[in-house]
Design an enzyme around this catalytic site. Sequence first.
Site, PDB file in Angstrom:
ATOM      1  N   LEU A  77      13.378   3.896  37.212  1.00  0.00           N
ATOM      2  CA  LEU A  77      12.624   3.452  36.048  1.00  0.00           C
ATOM      3  C   LEU A  77      11.223   4.048  36.121  1.00  0.00           C
ATOM      4  O   LEU A  77      10.535   3.915  37.129  1.00  0.00           O
ATOM      5  CB  LEU A  77      12.521   1.926  36.013  1.00  0.00           C
ATOM      6  N   LEU A  78      10.812   4.725  35.030  1.00  0.00           N
ATOM      7  CA  LEU A  78       9.484   5.320  34.962  1.00  0.00           C
ATOM      8  C   LEU A  78       8.662   4.577  33.920  1.00  0.00           C
ATOM      9  O   LEU A  78       9.100   4.409  32.777  1.00  0.00           O
ATOM     10  CB  LEU A  78       9.575   6.805  34.592  1.00  0.00           C
ATOM     11  N   HIS A 103       8.847  -1.458  27.803  1.00  0.00           N
ATOM     12  CA  HIS A 103       9.325  -2.722  28.388  1.00  0.00           C
ATOM     13  C   HIS A 103       9.795  -2.498  29.823  1.00  0.00           C
ATOM     14  O   HIS A 103      10.767  -3.065  30.283  1.00  0.00           O
ATOM     15  CB  HIS A 103      10.439  -3.326  27.531  1.00  0.00           C
TER      16      HIS A 103
END
Length: 290
Positions: A214-215, A221
Amino acid sequence: MIKGITLVRAVPSSDVFDQLSSLLSALGFEPGKGWDDSTGRGSAFLAPMGNLELVTGRAPAVPETLIEVTQLDHVHAAVQRWMAAHLRSEDAAARLSPVAETHWNSRLFTVQLSADAKDTIGFWQSENPLHGQHPAVEGDLSAVGMKFAIVTTRWNTVITDRLLQGSIDCLTRSGAKMADIQIVRVPGAWEVPNAARTLAESKKFDAIVTLGCLLRGETAHYEAIYNEVARGIGQSQQDTGVPHAFGVLTCETLEQALDRAGLKAGNKGFEAASAAIEMVSIQRKLKVAE
């Protein structure tokens, strides 16, 4: 029940008292409750572990006061600096011994604070790497005979493919067969917990390795997704009893993710697989102990 031990030592003079108190304070002893009145003074110095040793048949080969330390050479250098600041140079050189091997598998040096031999303190360190460690159940890093599932994502494959390769490398190097490794690809990190739980509930695998990336810059969100992914993987592990290794990266930038996928900061996929092997081993040992 025995709680602790305190040895009370008389020192011959106020000068030696001040020197000894200064040295022990400089070395980082925790100060205890002292006292000072018309009859004299007292200072307490607290250590995390105490020991009382009794000797008969021959004179003790070590000073009356022994202090066990870690990093003996650093302590010796610290004592040397303290003595240089508080004693004349010729006295400091004569009263501080070099670090020497002992016949009891340790290294030792001594400090004599006055002409009285009773005012000698010994500092020592065991050469046994397991000395002082409490016995514990620990996992082995052999994956022979174990079965694993790896859940990875199609999103950010430039990262997750590197993590996947690291996981497979770790498992096969540790003795797992490729036939005993099931790889499952899901769209993104959000879907990882669902696939991990399905695999865990099948009871076909000893552990699940979860991979993803996840970046922060790619989604507004970011925190919400990460929190739910972490919660879902943790909940699956708790409910099924099957170890889940967490290899989902949460990074600010693509550069940070690449570093953690094998460029600069190791490969987190490899580390997750290693943790999975160890947890399977621990579980098996604990079940045998029952």
